[in-house]
Design an enzyme around this catalytic site. Structure first.
Site, PDB file in Angstrom:
ATOM      1  N   GLU A   3       0.840  -1.209   0.000  1.00 30.33           N
ATOM      2  CA  GLU A   3       0.000   0.000   0.000  1.00 30.33           C
ATOM      3  C   GLU A   3       0.872   1.255   0.000  1.00 30.33           C
ATOM      4  OE1 GLU A   3      -3.848  -1.199   2.204  1.00 30.33           O
ATOM      5  OE2 GLU A   3      -2.308  -1.703   3.649  1.00 30.33           O
ATOM      6  N   CYS A  15     -11.753  -0.977   6.865  1.00 30.36           N
ATOM      7  CA  CYS A  15     -11.341   0.345   7.321  1.00 30.36           C
ATOM      8  C   CYS A  15     -12.049   1.468   6.564  1.00 30.36           C
ATOM      9  CB  CYS A  15      -9.826   0.507   7.192  1.00 30.36           C
ATOM     10  SG  CYS A  15      -9.172   0.070   5.573  1.00 30.36           S
TER      11      CYS A  15
END
Lengths: 670, 670
Positions: free
Chosen positions: A329, A422
């Site tokens: 990420e 999330c």
């Protein structure tokens, strides 16, 4: 959409005024802070963002408790409280944060709708859900203040043994932010007490060697730092600020293995660019900005400014999306901005908005709200479906024809919830608290700044005197914004500032009997500054040029060489396969010599303005097994056999709301 | 490099001849197989591949036992045998395969160097290492034949409970391949006995429902299938072939959760393109080709041909590299071929060569060896450093200026070993067995086919009669290949076939007093076919045109629009920053109107031919925070202030052997 509800006076705003005009948003610089601006509250009453927020309020947020129940997050809290039996649910040590982010979203929503006794059955249900879930959180907390269901249940109470991956302080951070929101929004102490107990516990455990605290370390995922600054702002307890500062400077010295992923390769103060896991970097930068704001730390401010510039100039997708790599990420290298494999996590867009807002408050500069606008309308908003029920975790700029998507968190298909969930509650909390990101007053009490354009009211406090400016606009579909002064001291001048968006090079301003255009308007560094002794009823009309634009990238962005993107106003556009039924999108070419046309389509995707461009479809040779050939044949020359095609572009935020299929933002010019 | 050693007669080849001319390579279609071609053995005596193989033999392979010891792989075998104490080492359930792949490499190496009594001290040490490690493997095997140290030690002997991720059959596959190699190369049975016991155990456990076997399932990582076919070929036991066929058809029906990652989304017979984890897909396709070869299954052959075409036409990087995604090591979508984020795992290049060789044998078509050549010289060979001591796991086509690389398996820096060390011993086994991929004879005994050009001898068996063709060449630096018939029946015609590489459009052939060029040479589908009653001393001289080429991609490869790559012969070239000391590579532009020049540099990188092209360095504006702008300004027009620069390209395989820095294969033309 029952818009009449929203025209009621906002209870939150009334509550804020009752507290002496202090708005109740997520970022509230303290009295002695070195902030150029302080947030004002905006009442969003109609229009684009009102619609998005109504969906958030009526669909997304109300679905939260059910989803948190079925995913097991609430069950885990009951397990930790000894109030349930069974297996732990969820694969990550940070599943508690889904609950906390939802609580924050619901708190801002409650503030907006008013308290139970004022807001009707729907708000009553929400308030009851919040109260119930706050109780679950409180019951799960251990006597010494520690709270993390994963470690309490799955790891036999083992604590702080895996700071790199454990996310214990990250979870604490989201708890604290939820608690501050709950307190600011409802005035109630239950969740704030839980958060303070956890913060006090952390303060008793973590500290520099020699401080008497047993652990000199920091969590691999920044988040508690910015939360602790806000807890300081809410409680006045200086040690929370100090703890945040300690944590911030603990990164970059190898305590977490020296990985960029954990922000541990280099201290932030010495960094020259953003790097590693995008959300981690951005939350850390939000904390750095908070600390610089509260302490006046010039080195931190300078680092934040430097890193913001490095990020926007070299590592930001056209949509405001951040994070070039799925792998870790990660931000990626400068100008490494792929399309299909853009990660552009929805949470990174949110973190970028949160950080840039703090930078806007610290510096007063318009560029930060330019980026917020771009991110809000594009990279952020694409993360939630138009119906508020489905989500994107990653936000690519291209999906190829025949893309085989097997679902999962990192799919280009919208999903109801994620294993790592999330993003959805993060979207909910930003949308529910959006009115706090739209306007400000300056620290000297000399004026009101309008950062984002909505239909509603901007209300600020100029040294104890309220000012109110009403706004009417069909932005982003139209460029006209009408501002009317409703409340003003009347006896002294103040400055009404309105941001002229960075994308906008042609505009007109009418203020009383004066008219300006982009050649003579009093604009400095992106702010139109109108200083007057305003009287009630004064009008300012801003007309932003909304011609569609063909945009190219710096030639170092290799991924889009020879391509253009279509933009209009703050919106980035894309093509979707569903609008091009004669074939896919991999073989289309846009004709840049013919100006694109604008068509408003009230029937389409909740009402959007489309942009229609001329193009053609390449006739490609079939059959050879090797797709590389001599460069002799000029690819620029379109063979006469190519099929002309009308290219219909829709706003990027609205993609993936109809059927699965290909999509592209960047369009080949040859 | 003591080249004289290699001019000794190859003991392996002698051994092969003693067995009736059957070569001893990794792929040996059985007597009734439906193969168009059968592998012949090539003696590589000098030149490009000889040098690479000497490094493999003298550095890489001898370092293996020490690395396997320090990484803990051998320790784990001792633990499983009850011969050591301590913790399990390694983070993956497939660490045993590092040992097996090394054993396979060492076996081919031993075959090449001759057995202990023939090969001197170095070979004696290697033979002793092999014997010692074979014993460790044998001792670790459980009484019923099961063998996997991870599950024996870490999982308390639990078996086959996690077929999706457990890699137990994958490990068995590599064990079987090593055992077949060890048996073919040395004639010894110890490892083959271990492999057969494990294969028999698997055959007693796995089978279709109703077969009486307890488990109807398959391993998430294909590999045992192709290995079982080879075990059938080596032992004649038909049930190994049947088991391979059962496993192959078990994929694609949801037993592994239906994920493309595990090749479980769709049955291979019905698939229309390659997808999911590249190495898994490729090993499965190797097995499909093996099965089609042995059984004549036309549907499988057709699927393999279809998928090979889909892969090469739409999912293969210019280097032959495969796998567009780091995320899940996935093939990606058609024409999704990024540069910086190309995954192109070294193991995928190896698997591609293994599969294509099986396709070449099955079909007799030259295209498969075209891809092998491209992959060997580029995507594969880049995986090992020139000194044979450091490795690349992923093989990107670009590294940007200022790339921040924190190391790890997926770094663009060469590393001595990996946490997941699949690639290094895989490179070793391919290089050690390379002579088996270079030539063939056809099933009818009518001729010898030369697939790859080396200095050495190609030896085949035409219906019991040996033929030998000696070759001299400085390929790939020069295009001249001189072939001399050394052994031939003399009394009947046979066909000498030589592959005209797919990249080569201009060539000449001299055969006796005939001379052909590309307009009249007897070339069909990539094969130059020369049928003669050859006599000893007959010469054929092939001259392949070696002018540097500027290559463009299909316009659907968005990542390289407006770019060209430099190629020469089978080599793909790249720029490295170290050769361009005046700056980086992100701002360079190549001038395609001036033909590139060739410079041989014996001093550079072990001796390479460089290609020098004209270009310039862009003068880019500084300072703005947003890298996107109106498309009005034509990017094609190079500003007159641009600085001219000479671009020096080196072969891609040789990159990352000097200092860290940027690299690029695709060069912007504007």
């Amino acid at each position: 959409m029952p818009r009449s509800r929203a025209t009621l006076p906002s209870p939150q705003f009334s509550a804020a005024l009752e507290q002496g005009g202090t708005p109740t948003g997520p970022v509230r610089p303290g009295p002695g802070a070195h902030a150029a601006l302080h947030p004002a509250t905006t009442e969003v009453r109609d229009g684009f963002w009102h619609t998005r927020r109504e969906v958030n309020a009526r669909t997304s947020i109300p679905q939260g408790p059910g989803l948190l129940e079925s995913a097991g997050n609430l069950h885990n809290l009951r397990l930790a409280a000894g109030a349930a039996q069974g297996e732990y649910q969820g694969a990550y040590p940070f599943v508690d944060t889904d609950v906390y982010k939802w609580l924050e979203a619901a708190s801002w929503q409650l503030a907006q709708r008013g308290r139970e006794e004022e807001g009707g059955a729907e708000t009553g249900r929400l308030a009851a859900d919040v109260e119930r879930i706050v109780s679950l959180v409180a019951d799960a907390q251990q006597p010494d203040g520690y709270l993390n269901t994963w470690f309490q249940i799955r790891r036999g109470g083992e604590r702080y043994q895996d700071l790199r991956w454990g996310h214990e302080l990250y979870c604490a951070g989201h708890l604290i932010q939820a608690a501050v929101a709950h307190h600011r929004a409802t005035g109630r102490d239950e969740l704030l007490d839980v958060a303070r107990r956890f913060a006090d516990h952390i303060d008793s455990v973590f500290g520099p060697s020699g401080s008497g605290r047993p652990i000199d370390g920091v969590d691999g995922h920044p988040e508690v730092e910015t939360a602790l600054v806000e807890l300081y702002r809410e409680t006045g307890e200086r040690r929370y600020l100090d703890l945040a500062g300690y944590f911030l400077d603990r990164f970059g010295h190898g305590a977490l293995g020296g990985e960029a992923y954990c922000q541990d390769r280099v201290p932030l103060r010495a960094a020259t660019t953003v790097e590693g896991h995008a959300v981690r970097q951005l939350y850390l930068l939000a904390a750095a900005t908070d600390l610089a704001t509260e302490t006046g730390d010039a080195e931190l401010r300078s680092a934040a400014e430097r890193l913001w510039h490095a990020m926007t100039a070299t590592k930001t997708h056209l949509t405001g999306g951040l994070g070039a790599h799925h792998d870790e990420e990660d931000f990626g290298d400068p100008f490494e901005l792929p399309n299909e494999r853009a990660y552009c996590e929805t949470c990174a867009a949110i973190a970028s908005i949160q950080w840039s807002w703090r930078m806007a408050l610290l510096t007063g500069e318009a560029r930060y709200s330019d980026l917020i606008e771009r991110t809000l309308y594009n990279g952020f908003l694409a993360g939630v479906s138009l119906d508020g029920e489905r989500w994107l975790y990653v936000n690519p700029l291209q999906v190829r024809d025949g893309h085989t998507d097997t679902g999962g968190d990192q799919s280009a298909r919208r999903t109801q919830w994620f294993r790592c969930a999330c993003c959805p509650p993060n979207v909910m909390r930003l949308l529910a608290g959006l009115e706090h990101y739209l306007s400000s007053t300056d620290a000297q009490g000399k004026g009101l700044q309008i950062h984002q354009y909505v239909t509603g009211r901007y209300r600020g406090d100029l040294g104890g005197t309220p000012v109110t400016v009403a706004a009417e606009t069909d932005y982003p579909w139209q460029g006209v914004v009408s501002l009317t002064v409703e409340e003003t001291p009347g006896d002294r001048p103040w400055t009404l500032s309105a941001r002229v968006p960075q994308w906008c090079h042609e505009y007109r301003v009418r203020c009383g009997d004066r008219t300006y255009d982009h050649t003579d308007a009093p604009v400095e560094d992106g702010w139109l500054r109108l200083e007057r002794t305003w009287v009630t009823g004064d009008q300012v009309v801003l007309e932003l040029g909304m011609a569609p634009r063909l945009t190219a990238a710096d030639p170092r962005v290799d991924a889009v060489r020879g391509c253009v993107a279509i933009e209009r106003g703050p919106l980035v556009y894309c093509l979707e396969q569903v609008d091009h039924p004669t074939g896919g999108l991999d073989d289309i070419v846009v004709d840049t010599t013919r100006p694109p046309a604008v068509r408003h389509r009230p029937d389409l995707l909740g009402g959007v303005t489309t942009v229609v461009a001329a193009g053609h479809r390449r006739q490609l040779p079939e059959g050879d097994w090797w797709p590389y050939r001599s460069a002799g044949a000029a690819p620029e020359a379109a063979p006469s056999t190519d099929e002309p095609i009308e290219l219909t572009a829709i706003p990027y935020y609205a993609w993936a709301n109809r059927q699965d299929g290909s999509m592209r933002v960047w369009l080949p010019t040859f």
